[in-house]
Design an enzyme around this catalytic site. Structure first.
Site, PDB file in Angstrom:
ATOM      1  N   LEU B  33       0.791  -1.122  -0.002  1.00 47.47           N
ATOM      2  CA  LEU B  33      -0.036   0.047   0.060  1.00 47.47           C
ATOM      3  C   LEU B  33       0.789   1.229   0.025  1.00 47.47           C
ATOM      4  O   LEU B  33       1.907   1.249   0.546  1.00 47.47           O
ATOM      5  CB  LEU B  33      -0.902   0.110   1.223  1.00 47.47           C
ATOM      6  CG  LEU B  33      -1.749  -1.226   1.362  1.00 47.47           C
ATOM      7  CD1 LEU B  33      -2.654  -1.279   2.591  1.00 47.47           C
ATOM      8  CD2 LEU B  33      -2.746  -1.424   0.294  1.00 47.47           C
ATOM      9  N   HIS B  37      -3.418   4.135  -1.999  1.00 48.55           N
ATOM     10  CA  HIS B  37      -4.494   3.258  -1.139  1.00 48.55           C
ATOM     11  C   HIS B  37      -4.845   3.945   0.010  1.00 48.55           C
ATOM     12  O   HIS B  37      -5.997   3.994   0.356  1.00 48.55           O
ATOM     13  CB  HIS B  37      -3.442   1.991  -0.855  1.00 48.55           C
ATOM     14  CG  HIS B  37      -3.504   1.259  -2.162  1.00 48.55           C
ATOM     15  ND1 HIS B  37      -1.986   1.174  -2.221  1.00 48.55           N
ATOM     16  CD2 HIS B  37      -3.931   0.638  -3.043  1.00 48.55           C
ATOM     17  CE1 HIS B  37      -1.887   0.427  -3.393  1.00 48.55           C
ATOM     18  NE2 HIS B  37      -2.859   0.049  -3.798  1.00 48.55           N
ATOM     19  N   LYS B 149      -6.642   6.281 -10.978  1.00 47.61           N
ATOM     20  CA  LYS B 149      -5.776   5.945 -11.602  1.00 47.61           C
ATOM     21  C   LYS B 149      -5.780   4.841 -12.417  1.00 47.61           C
ATOM     22  O   LYS B 149      -5.391   4.732 -13.888  1.00 47.61           O
ATOM     23  CB  LYS B 149      -4.470   5.494 -10.750  1.00 47.61           C
ATOM     24  CG  LYS B 149      -3.249   4.725 -11.497  1.00 47.61           C
ATOM     25  CD  LYS B 149      -1.803   5.295 -11.056  1.00 47.61           C
ATOM     26  CE  LYS B 149      -1.030   4.502 -11.638  1.00 47.61           C
ATOM     27  NZ  LYS B 149      -0.963   3.000 -11.359  1.00 47.61           N
ATOM     28  N   VAL B 176      -3.456   9.926  -6.698  1.00 46.32           N
ATOM     29  CA  VAL B 176      -2.099  10.416  -5.916  1.00 46.32           C
ATOM     30  C   VAL B 176      -1.036  10.670  -6.277  1.00 46.32           C
ATOM     31  O   VAL B 176      -0.585   9.449  -6.904  1.00 46.32           O
ATOM     32  CB  VAL B 176      -2.454  10.022  -4.307  1.00 46.32           C
ATOM     33  CG1 VAL B 176      -1.259  10.419  -3.651  1.00 46.32           C
ATOM     34  CG2 VAL B 176      -3.787  10.071  -3.725  1.00 46.32           C
ATOM     35  N   LYS B 184       1.475   7.498  -8.050  1.00 43.10           N
ATOM     36  CA  LYS B 184       1.872   6.616  -7.145  1.00 43.10           C
ATOM     37  C   LYS B 184       1.233   5.052  -7.706  1.00 43.10           C
ATOM     38  O   LYS B 184       0.179   5.036  -8.174  1.00 43.10           O
ATOM     39  CB  LYS B 184       1.102   6.884  -5.786  1.00 43.10           C
ATOM     40  CG  LYS B 184       1.470   8.204  -5.048  1.00 43.10           C
ATOM     41  CD  LYS B 184       2.557   7.961  -3.993  1.00 43.10           C
ATOM     42  CE  LYS B 184       2.658   9.190  -3.161  1.00 43.10           C
ATOM     43  NZ  LYS B 184       3.830   9.132  -2.543  1.00 43.10           N
ATOM     44  N   SER B 185       2.217   3.999  -7.553  1.00 45.51           N
ATOM     45  CA  SER B 185       2.243   2.747  -7.913  1.00 45.51           C
ATOM     46  C   SER B 185       2.555   1.818  -7.270  1.00 45.51           C
ATOM     47  O   SER B 185       3.805   2.162  -7.009  1.00 45.51           O
ATOM     48  CB  SER B 185       2.065   2.879  -9.624  1.00 45.51           C
ATOM     49  OG  SER B 185       2.200   1.318  -9.805  1.00 45.51           O
ATOM     50  N   SER B 186       2.251   0.589  -6.751  1.00 46.75           N
ATOM     51  CA  SER B 186       3.142  -0.234  -6.264  1.00 46.75           C
ATOM     52  C   SER B 186       4.284  -0.640  -7.219  1.00 46.75           C
ATOM     53  O   SER B 186       5.360  -1.268  -6.804  1.00 46.75           O
ATOM     54  CB  SER B 186       2.370  -1.614  -5.901  1.00 46.75           C
ATOM     55  OG  SER B 186       1.379  -1.042  -5.135  1.00 46.75           O
TER      56      SER B 186
END
Lengths: 282, 282
Positions: B33, B37, B149, B176, B184-186
């Site tokens: 996360l 998230h 996203k 975000v 933002k991305s894992s």
């Protein structure tokens, strides 16, 4: 007893019941109700505080050459039967209420649906799974009731509920038959007098199977050969399939060494009828 | 805050909450996360009495050559973040809990899923629809939260919920971004320093699009040409797609004359990243 046409109204009514702590049973049907359906409504009425009967000829489960247009409908008669058997609502939506413009989602599975009726009716179970999912989401019943006559449908729905974690108990109810043995079906109304008589070969073939299994026969080809021979002796009958399958997978088995389903589909004239026998019911 | 591994335990907990009249929000995630998230959990915490965060790397939505094995996981860190943002449960099942032996059902749709990411990831949205249906049936939330996203995913899920009459409100939350603009991305953790810098071409291209639309440009090819030119100037970047589509159908449009989505997918080295812009957000 109320006839309800919209999703919103069913939802509102069920939510009111649930806020009062009442349990709800659902009996999904395509209408033109007979004693088979009545037995499902009776079972739901026995088990639950309130019963919703859906009455919807679902276009999505008919193939392009099938009997969607001619499928018999009689909502007034259905309403009387539902009331008599203790149902609280008939949900009888128009197709446009269930399938709005742009509708394109579906529920389906990779096994179970490709065998038996799925072979001759390739889009059928996708339509069944999708409409039943919709009805489950609309009504959110505690229990839902299906006839064992549609044995593959019952297996498919149980599998779907299990796979997709639907929080609903699925109850399968015994086949209801005419006095002479013919399984009750809305499609029996298609038969003329000669065909009605010829249609007895289905239940007679099922009886042949039951007798052989009771007498210890386990070799499937011997059983199905005897059934086919009986059906083929009737000139108005044309076999779609006569099969013994694993109840869990709907795959044909050579020997009855596990819970099995003997399922048949036979054309009587142009009317396709089904019947079956669960080995566990012996 | 509790980490829960079984479907039964989540169900039991949610039923207890519901019997107390509490509302429940669900935030479905694949874990690892980040602040994106966290913003979903914040929104759910704001709107609902209780919040369930699912944390499950769903094998069914990965293609055979994709990054299922290497997808980053850190349940301890995730648990701390969920607790900090007011979540009540992390549901973190093993794959075998979600997909038992013989699992074969799926939820899918004929439109929306074939465009954009569906072209390069053909099984992706079937996996997403199926797991989200399962999570909805397990948790039965009042509201569920998804990031904008994953714009196509959001559109697909809204369409599924609408088609299948799922009684859940779907909330889309804004993207975000890192301070320098990267969404933002894992998967950003896959990037080395050079790639991390090169990845800025995605948000820069989205900014080019936003500026042109703000300045009155409506011709899609002009906009996407400018975006492609900018991305192609970066040697580490390889475009998967740069498209402007009808938000309702995900079909490409020549002119922005209705609610539209500008969506891009770009490989930075071997990492595939996405970004987008909703015309209605201008």
């Amino acid at each position: 007893m109320k006839i309800v046409k919209t999703i919103d109204e069913v939802r509102r009514q069920v939510k009111e019941w649930k806020s009062q702590g009442l349990s709800v049973g659902l009996v999904p049907t395509m209408g033109y109700l007979h004693e088979g359906h009545a037995s499902l409504i009776d079972a739901s009425h026995r088990d639950n505080d309130r019963t919703v009967v859906s009455d919807f000829v679902n276009p999505m489960q008919f193939g392009p050459t099938e009997d969607l247009e001619s499928y018999p409908r009689d909502i007034e008669r259905d309403a009387a039967l539902v009331e008599e058997h203790g149902g609280d609502i008939i949900f009888n939506p128009e197709p446009s209420e269930m399938y709005h413009e742009g509708f394109s989602s579906f529920v389906d599975m990779d096994v179970l649906t490709k065998e038996l009726c799925g072979l001759s009716r390739p889009v059928h179970f996708r339509g069944v799974c999708t409409v039943v999912s919709k009805l489950f989401n609309i009504v959110q019943p505690d229990k839902a009731y299906f006839g064992k006559k549609d044995a593959q449908q019952l297996a498919v729905i149980k599998h779907m509920v299990d796979d997709l974690n639907m929080d609903i108990e699925i109850i399968g109810c015994p086949i209801v038959r005419e006095e002479d043995g013919l399984a009750k079906s809305s499609r029996n109304t298609y038969l003329n007098d000669k065909e009605r008589k010829a249609a007895l070969v289905l239940s007679q073939a099922i009886n042949i199977c039951m007798d052989m299994v009771r007498n210890g026969e386990t070799e499937c080809s011997k059983i199905t050969d005897a059934m086919k021979e009986h059906i083929n002796a009737e000139p108005l009958a044309k076999i779609d399939y006569v099969k013994i399958v694993d109840l869990a997978t709907m795959q044909q088995i050579p020997v009855i060494d596990r819970p099995a389903l003997c399922a048949i589909a036979v054309y009587i004239g142009s009317t396709r009828l089904i019947d079956n026998f669960f080995s566990e019911d012996i």
